[in-house]
Design a protein around this motif. Structure first.
Motif, short mmCIF file in Angstrom:
data_model
loop_
_atom_site.label_atom_id
_atom_site.label_comp_id
_atom_site.label_asym_id
_atom_site.label_seq_id
_atom_site.Cartn_x
_atom_site.Cartn_y
_atom_site.Cartn_z
N SER A 31 0.86 -1.18 0.00
CA SER A 31 0.00 0.00 0.00
C SER A 31 0.89 1.23 0.00
O SER A 31 1.98 1.22 0.58
CB SER A 31 -0.89 0.04 1.25
OG SER A 31 -1.79 -1.03 1.25
N ASP A 35 -2.46 5.74 0.81
CA ASP A 35 -3.50 4.79 1.16
C ASP A 35 -3.61 4.62 2.67
O ASP A 35 -4.70 4.50 3.22
CB ASP A 35 -3.23 3.42 0.54
CG ASP A 35 -3.48 3.39 -0.95
OD1 ASP A 35 -4.21 4.27 -1.45
OD2 ASP A 35 -2.97 2.47 -1.62
N GLY A 39 -6.53 7.03 3.09
CA GLY A 39 -7.45 6.08 2.49
C GLY A 39 -8.30 5.39 3.53
O GLY A 39 -8.37 5.81 4.68
#
Length: 121
Positions: A31, A35, A39
């Motif tokens: 990731s 993120d 995220g």
């Protein structure tokens, strides 16, 4: 995201994670910092390669380690008419999110569920 979501929830339920250790070191299973900081947990991962949705003839839906094996095989064979979607949470099943992603593949004539266990297991 999974651990953060588990701690933020008002209701405490046991958290069960079933994943092979090989994904901890897999080069594609990563990731970005964005993120992680801004995220959120995605119950269904969309297609990650640049594939034109209008030429997709087959959509493969899977979960877990097999996603990365399918992705590597598709890249090795340079196939561009197959989309791969990965379900990250099986229960409760993310039907709405999956339908939303499937709706972009209008010319698809095949939808396949792929899992790594043989039929007889």
């Amino acid at each position: 995201h999974l651990l953060r979501r588990q701690m933020v929830r008002n209701c405490r339920k046991p958290l069960i994670i079933m994943t092979p250790k090989s994904l901890l070191r897999h080069k594609l299973c990563v990731s970005s910092i964005d993120d992680l900081t801004s995220g959120g947990f995605k119950r269904v991962l969309p297609e990650i390669d640049e594939i034109n949705a209008s030429v997709v003839e087959r959509v493969i839906v899977c979960s877990g380690k097999i996603f990365y094996e399918l992705l590597e095989a598709r890249r090795l064979n340079r196939t561009n008419n197959i989309a791969i979607l990965c379900i990250e949470q099986l229960y409760p099943f993310p039907g709405e999110q999956l339908n939303e992603l499937l709706s972009q593949y209008e010319n698809t004539n095949e939808l396949i569920w792929c899992q790594e266990e043989p039929k007889n297991q």
